[in-house]
Scaffold this motif. Structure first.
Motif, PDB file in Angstrom:
ATOM      1  N   LEU A 147      12.983  17.716  -4.166  1.00 35.73           N
ATOM      2  CA  LEU A 147      13.295  16.284  -4.552  1.00 35.73           C
ATOM      3  C   LEU A 147      14.890  15.801  -4.395  1.00 35.73           C
ATOM      4  O   LEU A 147      15.248  14.908  -3.960  1.00 35.73           O
ATOM      5  CB  LEU A 147      12.850  15.921  -6.023  1.00 35.73           C
ATOM      6  CG  LEU A 147      12.855  14.715  -6.521  1.00 35.73           C
ATOM      7  CD1 LEU A 147      12.082  13.694  -5.469  1.00 35.73           C
ATOM      8  CD2 LEU A 147      12.404  14.393  -7.872  1.00 35.73           C
ATOM      9  N   LEU A 180       8.750  15.230   1.499  1.00 38.08           N
ATOM     10  CA  LEU A 180       8.418  16.127   0.595  1.00 38.08           C
ATOM     11  C   LEU A 180       7.134  16.927   1.204  1.00 38.08           C
ATOM     12  O   LEU A 180       7.131  18.125   1.134  1.00 38.08           O
ATOM     13  CB  LEU A 180       7.925  15.632  -0.987  1.00 38.08           C
ATOM     14  CG  LEU A 180       8.853  15.333  -1.907  1.00 38.08           C
ATOM     15  CD1 LEU A 180       8.375  14.870  -3.131  1.00 38.08           C
ATOM     16  CD2 LEU A 180       9.725  16.735  -2.191  1.00 38.08           C
ATOM     17  N   LEU A 238      -2.819   6.803   5.508  1.00 36.47           N
ATOM     18  CA  LEU A 238      -4.019   6.980   5.987  1.00 36.47           C
ATOM     19  C   LEU A 238      -4.331   6.216   7.208  1.00 36.47           C
ATOM     20  O   LEU A 238      -5.128   6.616   7.985  1.00 36.47           O
ATOM     21  CB  LEU A 238      -5.135   6.456   4.850  1.00 36.47           C
ATOM     22  CG  LEU A 238      -5.616   7.670   4.163  1.00 36.47           C
ATOM     23  CD1 LEU A 238      -6.966   7.052   3.349  1.00 36.47           C
ATOM     24  CD2 LEU A 238      -6.472   8.824   4.688  1.00 36.47           C
ATOM     25  N   ARG A 286      -2.319  17.317   3.859  1.00 36.36           N
ATOM     26  CA  ARG A 286      -2.193  17.356   2.341  1.00 36.36           C
ATOM     27  C   ARG A 286      -3.962  17.331   1.926  1.00 36.36           C
ATOM     28  O   ARG A 286      -4.327  18.130   0.934  1.00 36.36           O
ATOM     29  CB  ARG A 286      -1.844  16.005   1.721  1.00 36.36           C
ATOM     30  CG  ARG A 286      -1.563  15.944   0.344  1.00 36.36           C
ATOM     31  CD  ARG A 286      -1.174  14.281  -0.058  1.00 36.36           C
ATOM     32  NE  ARG A 286      -1.243  14.473  -1.379  1.00 36.36           N
ATOM     33  CZ  ARG A 286       0.007  14.877  -1.997  1.00 36.36           C
ATOM     34  NH1 ARG A 286       1.077  14.776  -1.165  1.00 36.36           N
ATOM     35  NH2 ARG A 286       0.125  14.816  -3.426  1.00 36.36           N
ATOM     36  N   HIS A 305      10.127  22.242  -6.689  1.00 39.42           N
ATOM     37  CA  HIS A 305      10.094  20.996  -6.425  1.00 39.42           C
ATOM     38  C   HIS A 305      11.070  20.084  -6.645  1.00 39.42           C
ATOM     39  O   HIS A 305      11.499  19.244  -5.946  1.00 39.42           O
ATOM     40  CB  HIS A 305       8.906  20.632  -7.021  1.00 39.42           C
ATOM     41  CG  HIS A 305       7.710  19.941  -6.254  1.00 39.42           C
ATOM     42  ND1 HIS A 305       6.749  20.656  -5.472  1.00 39.42           N
ATOM     43  CD2 HIS A 305       7.395  18.592  -5.737  1.00 39.42           C
ATOM     44  CE1 HIS A 305       6.139  20.160  -4.932  1.00 39.42           C
ATOM     45  NE2 HIS A 305       6.350  18.766  -4.933  1.00 39.42           N
ATOM     46  N   LEU A 313       9.298   5.232  -1.119  1.00 39.87           N
ATOM     47  CA  LEU A 313       8.486   6.169  -1.550  1.00 39.87           C
ATOM     48  C   LEU A 313       7.619   6.782  -0.712  1.00 39.87           C
ATOM     49  O   LEU A 313       7.542   7.846  -0.856  1.00 39.87           O
ATOM     50  CB  LEU A 313       7.788   5.500  -2.696  1.00 39.87           C
ATOM     51  CG  LEU A 313       8.229   5.077  -3.969  1.00 39.87           C
ATOM     52  CD1 LEU A 313       7.143   4.400  -4.892  1.00 39.87           C
ATOM     53  CD2 LEU A 313       8.821   6.283  -4.712  1.00 39.87           C
ATOM     54  N   LEU A 353      10.054   9.348   0.848  1.00 43.84           N
ATOM     55  CA  LEU A 353      10.027  10.547   0.234  1.00 43.84           C
ATOM     56  C   LEU A 353       8.928  11.398   0.100  1.00 43.84           C
ATOM     57  O   LEU A 353       9.102  12.649   0.282  1.00 43.84           O
ATOM     58  CB  LEU A 353      10.445  10.182  -1.568  1.00 43.84           C
ATOM     59  CG  LEU A 353      11.802   9.620  -1.641  1.00 43.84           C
ATOM     60  CD1 LEU A 353      11.689   9.180  -3.290  1.00 43.84           C
ATOM     61  CD2 LEU A 353      12.859  10.636  -1.380  1.00 43.84           C
ATOM     62  N   ARG A 354       7.812  10.755  -0.033  1.00 47.30           N
ATOM     63  CA  ARG A 354       6.708  11.533  -0.002  1.00 47.30           C
ATOM     64  C   ARG A 354       6.484  12.352   1.283  1.00 47.30           C
ATOM     65  O   ARG A 354       6.007  13.490   1.169  1.00 47.30           O
ATOM     66  CB  ARG A 354       5.500  10.714  -0.393  1.00 47.30           C
ATOM     67  CG  ARG A 354       4.161  11.390  -0.857  1.00 47.30           C
ATOM     68  CD  ARG A 354       3.296  10.446  -1.482  1.00 47.30           C
ATOM     69  NE  ARG A 354       3.668   9.737  -2.330  1.00 47.30           N
ATOM     70  CZ  ARG A 354       3.843   9.950  -3.545  1.00 47.30           C
ATOM     71  NH1 ARG A 354       3.623  11.006  -4.278  1.00 47.30           N
ATOM     72  NH2 ARG A 354       4.316   8.924  -4.394  1.00 47.30           N
ATOM     73  N   ALA A 367       0.782  -1.182   0.104  1.00 43.56           N
ATOM     74  CA  ALA A 367      -0.090  -0.263  -0.148  1.00 43.56           C
ATOM     75  C   ALA A 367       0.858   1.160   0.066  1.00 43.56           C
ATOM     76  O   ALA A 367       1.564   1.443   1.017  1.00 43.56           O
ATOM     77  CB  ALA A 367      -0.807  -0.104   1.182  1.00 43.56           C
ATOM     78  N   TYR A 368       1.072   1.815  -1.180  1.00 43.65           N
ATOM     79  CA  TYR A 368       2.074   2.910  -1.278  1.00 43.65           C
ATOM     80  C   TYR A 368       1.484   4.204  -0.494  1.00 43.65           C
ATOM     81  O   TYR A 368       1.546   4.497   0.629  1.00 43.65           O
ATOM     82  CB  TYR A 368       2.268   3.274  -2.727  1.00 43.65           C
ATOM     83  CG  TYR A 368       3.100   2.057  -3.278  1.00 43.65           C
ATOM     84  CD1 TYR A 368       4.424   1.978  -3.224  1.00 43.65           C
ATOM     85  CD2 TYR A 368       2.324   0.998  -3.693  1.00 43.65           C
ATOM     86  CE1 TYR A 368       5.037   1.144  -3.900  1.00 43.65           C
ATOM     87  CE2 TYR A 368       3.137   0.024  -4.251  1.00 43.65           C
ATOM     88  CZ  TYR A 368       4.456   0.021  -4.403  1.00 43.65           C
ATOM     89  OH  TYR A 368       5.085  -1.213  -5.084  1.00 43.65           O
ATOM     90  N   ARG A 369       0.863   5.287  -1.401  1.00 41.94           N
ATOM     91  CA  ARG A 369       0.338   6.263  -0.775  1.00 41.94           C
ATOM     92  C   ARG A 369      -0.658   6.237   0.286  1.00 41.94           C
ATOM     93  O   ARG A 369      -0.877   6.964   1.511  1.00 41.94           O
ATOM     94  CB  ARG A 369      -0.058   7.441  -1.935  1.00 41.94           C
ATOM     95  CG  ARG A 369      -0.138   8.578  -1.310  1.00 41.94           C
ATOM     96  CD  ARG A 369      -0.807   9.581  -2.357  1.00 41.94           C
ATOM     97  NE  ARG A 369      -0.282   9.676  -3.624  1.00 41.94           N
ATOM     98  CZ  ARG A 369      -0.199  10.721  -4.364  1.00 41.94           C
ATOM     99  NH1 ARG A 369      -0.686  11.716  -3.972  1.00 41.94           N
ATOM    100  NH2 ARG A 369       0.568  10.765  -5.451  1.00 41.94           N
ATOM    101  N   SER A 370      -1.637   5.476   0.017  1.00 40.11           N
ATOM    102  CA  SER A 370      -2.869   5.409   0.950  1.00 40.11           C
ATOM    103  C   SER A 370      -2.347   4.767   2.287  1.00 40.11           C
ATOM    104  O   SER A 370      -3.400   4.920   3.393  1.00 40.11           O
ATOM    105  CB  SER A 370      -4.015   4.738   0.321  1.00 40.11           C
ATOM    106  OG  SER A 370      -3.473   3.626  -0.345  1.00 40.11           O
TER     107      SER A 370
END
Lengths: 252, 128
Positions: free
Chosen positions: A193, A247, A160, A176, A189, A240, A243-244, A154-157
């Motif tokens: 990065l 960022l 949550l 966000r 950006h 990832l 990183l996110r 599960a990457y971005r979510s």
């Protein structure tokens, strides 16, 4: 559920007969006779987000198993035995089916086995395996393999799932979501990065660069870096997210 | 568009435009890809792409539904999605996301269209 001595003897006789004959009609009679116990137990698990009809079905299935497995010679009340069996079935249902609430156990267990099997198959086949191949090797349905993959990446979510910060601080993802200004400056950006990439360990940076800047496949990276493809996959997923988050923090 | 002789199947999915549902989008996408014979690595790539595109879409969507269509032919998997866009937001792909997408998918697009934020992506593969 207390029964009279007479009822108890009658019930026992029926169970003995069922064990002897395996008569399905008799079995169904026994299940029918204990339906009210099943629905009583199902009701205990109601209001936990699962439709009552589903729970009832599960409870009946548990009752069926209880009737089939009950041994009258063990001097145990059937109702006691059935309660344990039906409750076990209901609990398993909650563990397996309510996966919108939390990750079910089975895919989690499968995920742990997935890495080894994928590596083995990759070596044997000389290429990345397909889902049906993995499913056969694991002895599960293809859908189960896909769900097991979900557990792993599960990457971005996934952020949550993290609990809100202390003192009601919003998490990165909440910030966000709440952001009003979505405008961003691309040049700025890019600088960001580069900054966050510099924060990664050398191996993480290498993997990210190979994957996203040199367009290598996970298998190629695995060979180059000398670790398994699944390991590359996990490292990439984790990196990832890092990183996110970085960022987002810098960007805030 | 697919040549006349190839069959085109479509799977349509509607989920609330909320990040919790990205998982369902990924799962559906990987199921469709598996049907096409994608290997586990190609599916992982697709999942990353769907994750990025669906999340980006949801980020700028107003409350509403995200509609996604997965269409397959013998040679490609095309995914298009759209959701009503929130007022006053800008739609764009961050450089990191762009790098990631470039690596995992053959082609993608994210744009606004008449009150909707729309994404599309394509993964091509040689005929089986």
């Amino acid at each position: 559920m207390s029964l009279s001595a007479e009822e108890r003897a009658h019930s026992r006789a029926k169970f003995e007969e069922y064990r002897r004959t395996g008569d399905r009609k008799l079995r169904n009679e026994l299940i029918e006779a204990h339906k009210s116990l099943a629905s009583h137990l199902a009701r205990r698990y109601a209001n936990r987000g699962e439709p009552f009809d589903d729970l009832l079905q599960v409870a009946y299935l548990g009752m069926l198993k209880a009737v089939e497995r009950f041994d009258p010679d063990r001097n145990l009340e059937f109702s006691t035995y059935a309660t344990v069996t039906v409750e076990g079935e209901l609990k398993r249902h909650f563990r397996d089916k309510t996966w919108s609430v939390r990750v079910p156990r089975r895919p989690q267990e499968l995920h742990l086995r997935l890495g080894g099997v994928v590596n083995e198959l990759s070596q044997r086949l000389g290429r990345a395996p397909r889902i049906p191949e993995v499913a056969v090797e694991l002895g599960v349905a293809e859908e189960e393999v896909l769900e097991a993959m979900e557990v792993g990446g599960a990457y971005r979510s996934s952020s949550l799932d993290t609990r809100p910060g202390e003192n009601g601080e919003p998490t990165a993802i909440e910030r966000r979501l709440g952001a009003e200004d979505r405008g961003f400056d691309i040049a700025e950006h890019r600088v960001l990065l580069e900054t966050v990439l510099a924060d990664l360990s050398e191996r993480e940076r290498t993997i990210v660069e190979l994957r996203f800047f040199y367009d290598k496949t996970q298998t190629e990276i695995a060979e180059e870096v000398g670790i398994s493809q699944m390991h590359v996959s996990r490292l990439l997923a984790r990196t990832l997210i890092q990183l996110r988050e970085r960022l987002e923090t810098l960007d805030a | 568009m697919a040549p006349a002789e190839t069959r085109e199947d479509a799977v349509r999915l509607r989920v609330p435009a909320a990040l919790e549902y990205v998982r369902i989008v990924r799962l559906t996408g990987s199921g469709v890809a598996s049907r096409l014979g994608f290997d586990i690595e190609e599916i992982e790539n697709l999942r990353v792409a769907l994750d990025e595109l669906a999340s980006m879409t949801i980020d700028v969507a107003s409350a509403g539904e995200l509609e996604i269509t997965f269409s397959t032919t013998d040679t490609e998997l095309r995914i298009v999605g759209r959701a009503p866009i929130a007022k006053g937001v800008e739609v764009g792909v961050e450089p990191l996301t762009a790098q990631i997408l470039k690596a995992v998918i053959d082609d993608y697009d994210l744009r606004t269209d008449d009150g909707f934020v729309c994404f599309s992506c394509v993964t091509r593969r040689p005929p089986i």
